[in-house]
Design a protein around this motif. Sequence first.
Motif, PDB file in Angstrom:
ATOM      1  N   HIS A 126      -6.746   6.175  -3.709  1.00  0.00           N
ATOM      2  CA  HIS A 126      -7.012   5.419  -2.483  1.00  0.00           C
ATOM      3  C   HIS A 126      -6.236   4.099  -2.480  1.00  0.00           C
ATOM      4  N   GLU A 127      -6.179   3.447  -3.629  1.00  0.00           N
ATOM      5  CA  GLU A 127      -5.434   2.186  -3.715  1.00  0.00           C
ATOM      6  C   GLU A 127      -3.956   2.417  -3.414  1.00  0.00           C
ATOM      7  N   GLN A 128      -3.412   3.509  -3.946  1.00  0.00           N
ATOM      8  CA  GLN A 128      -2.010   3.821  -3.687  1.00  0.00           C
ATOM      9  C   GLN A 128      -1.790   4.178  -2.218  1.00  0.00           C
ATOM     10  N   THR A 129      -2.721   4.920  -1.636  1.00  0.00           N
ATOM     11  CA  THR A 129      -2.616   5.271  -0.216  1.00  0.00           C
ATOM     12  C   THR A 129      -2.632   4.018   0.645  1.00  0.00           C
ATOM     13  N   TYR A 130      -3.522   3.086   0.322  1.00  0.00           N
ATOM     14  CA  TYR A 130      -3.668   1.875   1.134  1.00  0.00           C
ATOM     15  C   TYR A 130      -2.405   1.022   1.099  1.00  0.00           C
ATOM     16  N   ARG A 131      -1.697   1.042  -0.005  1.00  0.00           N
ATOM     17  CA  ARG A 131      -0.482   0.232  -0.113  1.00  0.00           C
ATOM     18  C   ARG A 131       0.537   0.605   0.953  1.00  0.00           C
ATOM     19  N   LEU A 132       0.601   1.882   1.326  1.00  0.00           N
ATOM     20  CA  LEU A 132       1.657   2.344   2.228  1.00  0.00           C
ATOM     21  C   LEU A 132       1.169   2.707   3.624  1.00  0.00           C
ATOM     22  N   ILE A 133      -0.130   2.840   3.814  1.00  0.00           N
ATOM     23  CA  ILE A 133      -0.616   3.332   5.103  1.00  0.00           C
ATOM     24  C   ILE A 133      -0.396   2.289   6.198  1.00  0.00           C
ATOM     25  N   PHE A 134      -0.122   2.770   7.408  1.00  0.00           N
ATOM     26  CA  PHE A 134       0.038   1.895   8.568  1.00  0.00           C
ATOM     27  C   PHE A 134      -1.310   1.703   9.264  1.00  0.00           C
ATOM     28  N   GLY A 135      -1.428   0.594   9.990  1.00  0.00           N
ATOM     29  CA  GLY A 135      -2.659   0.343  10.724  1.00  0.00           C
ATOM     30  C   GLY A 135      -2.955   1.426  11.743  1.00  0.00           C
ATOM     31  N   SER A 136      -1.914   1.952  12.386  1.00  0.00           N
ATOM     32  CA  SER A 136      -2.119   3.014  13.380  1.00  0.00           C
ATOM     33  C   SER A 136      -2.652   4.285  12.734  1.00  0.00           C
ATOM     34  N   PHE A 214     -14.064   3.773   1.247  1.00  0.00           N
ATOM     35  CA  PHE A 214     -13.395   2.911   0.263  1.00  0.00           C
ATOM     36  C   PHE A 214     -12.944   1.612   0.928  1.00  0.00           C
ATOM     37  N   LEU A 215     -12.370   1.699   2.126  1.00  0.00           N
ATOM     38  CA  LEU A 215     -11.932   0.496   2.833  1.00  0.00           C
ATOM     39  C   LEU A 215     -13.113  -0.433   3.096  1.00  0.00           C
ATOM     40  N   THR A 216     -14.215   0.150   3.567  1.00  0.00           N
ATOM     41  CA  THR A 216     -15.398  -0.658   3.868  1.00  0.00           C
ATOM     42  C   THR A 216     -15.991  -1.260   2.601  1.00  0.00           C
ATOM     43  N   GLY A 217     -16.119  -0.434   1.573  1.00  0.00           N
ATOM     44  CA  GLY A 217     -16.721  -0.906   0.332  1.00  0.00           C
ATOM     45  C   GLY A 217     -15.922  -1.990  -0.351  1.00  0.00           C
ATOM     46  N   ARG A 218     -14.602  -1.928  -0.229  1.00  0.00           N
ATOM     47  CA  ARG A 218     -13.733  -2.922  -0.851  1.00  0.00           C
ATOM     48  C   ARG A 218     -13.464  -4.118   0.061  1.00  0.00           C
ATOM     49  N   GLY A 219     -13.895  -4.033   1.309  1.00  0.00           N
ATOM     50  CA  GLY A 219     -13.618  -5.120   2.240  1.00  0.00           C
ATOM     51  C   GLY A 219     -12.151  -5.236   2.590  1.00  0.00           C
ATOM     52  N   LEU A 220     -11.435  -4.115   2.594  1.00  0.00           N
ATOM     53  CA  LEU A 220     -10.006  -4.126   2.901  1.00  0.00           C
ATOM     54  C   LEU A 220      -9.789  -4.107   4.411  1.00  0.00           C
ATOM     55  N   SER A 221      -8.775  -4.814   4.855  1.00  0.00           N
ATOM     56  CA  SER A 221      -8.506  -4.919   6.282  1.00  0.00           C
ATOM     57  C   SER A 221      -7.985  -3.602   6.843  1.00  0.00           C
ATOM     58  N   GLU A 222      -8.480  -3.249   8.017  1.00  0.00           N
ATOM     59  CA  GLU A 222      -7.969  -2.082   8.732  1.00  0.00           C
ATOM     60  C   GLU A 222      -6.792  -2.463   9.621  1.00  0.00           C
ATOM     61  N   HIS A 223      -6.594  -3.758   9.821  1.00  0.00           N
ATOM     62  CA  HIS A 223      -5.574  -4.237  10.761  1.00  0.00           C
ATOM     63  C   HIS A 223      -4.268  -4.510  10.014  1.00  0.00           C
ATOM     64  N   LYS A 224      -3.631  -3.436   9.614  1.00  0.00           N
ATOM     65  CA  LYS A 224      -2.351  -3.540   8.927  1.00  0.00           C
ATOM     66  C   LYS A 224      -1.218  -3.357   9.928  1.00  0.00           C
ATOM     67  N   TRP A 225      -0.034  -3.774   9.500  1.00  0.00           N
ATOM     68  CA  TRP A 225       1.139  -3.584  10.350  1.00  0.00           C
ATOM     69  C   TRP A 225       1.359  -2.098  10.596  1.00  0.00           C
ATOM     70  N   GLY A 226       1.983  -1.778  11.737  1.00  0.00           N
ATOM     71  CA  GLY A 226       2.332  -0.393  12.033  1.00  0.00           C
ATOM     72  C   GLY A 226       1.251   0.344  12.772  1.00  0.00           C
TER      73      GLY A 226
END
Length: 226
Positions: A126-136, A214-226
């Motif tokens: 999941h961490e690796q996926t989040y590094r490259l995923i776009f907000g869209s 995972f995004l919610t639990g880690r408090g990671l932003s959903e508003h990424k570029w792209g």
Amino acid sequence: MDPNAQLALVIVAGLLAFAGLFRPEVRKKLGDLRALTFPGGSADLTGGEAAAQIEAQRHAPEAEKLPVPSPEPGERLPELPPPSPVYGPLEAELRHRIETVVPGGVDVQMAWAVRIAVAAQVERDHEQTYRLIFGSQITALKELNVRGPITVAQAKEIYALTAVRNNPDIFKPETFEAWGDYLLTRGLVAVERQPVDDDTRAALTPLGKDFLMFLTGRGLSEHKWG
């Protein structure tokens, strides 16, 4: 303890140690990325940086599997792993925790050790996926989570209203396939059949649901570029 069972438990402990050693490094990189500030709270990538991220998505591997020890050709694995000043303390601490927290036979302890190892691997993926995923793409996953399966034509509408509308110089209608392939490659979305056409239905996989949690639990932003 049966030697084979002990070997199996030590192997799992070693796999967990392996996963644990790399997770802090990945988290540090994610922390460095989150520490950056951008207009509107998301990265405003252009030119070469945007192209590099798109290219990285195209070459992203499928979710990795935990490594399993394998002997050199013509050799046999030793009954127990060789001593290691790096892995040894982690293995001993983990073995103690498993034996303390999980009473019962080695089969029960082995089952929980494997579950812990797999959970650590999924989190690393999941961490690796989040590094490259776009907000869209995150938006598309959330839509699938709320609406259930949608057609590829509907997915194209999401793509047009998010990626293309917000970044028309980078995303084009003809690049939809590459945008969607990343979600398929990483196991977050599945399609009902191949080859895919506009009427093919796409659905969020259990791994995709877990990624959103995972995004919610880690408090990671959903508003990424792209």
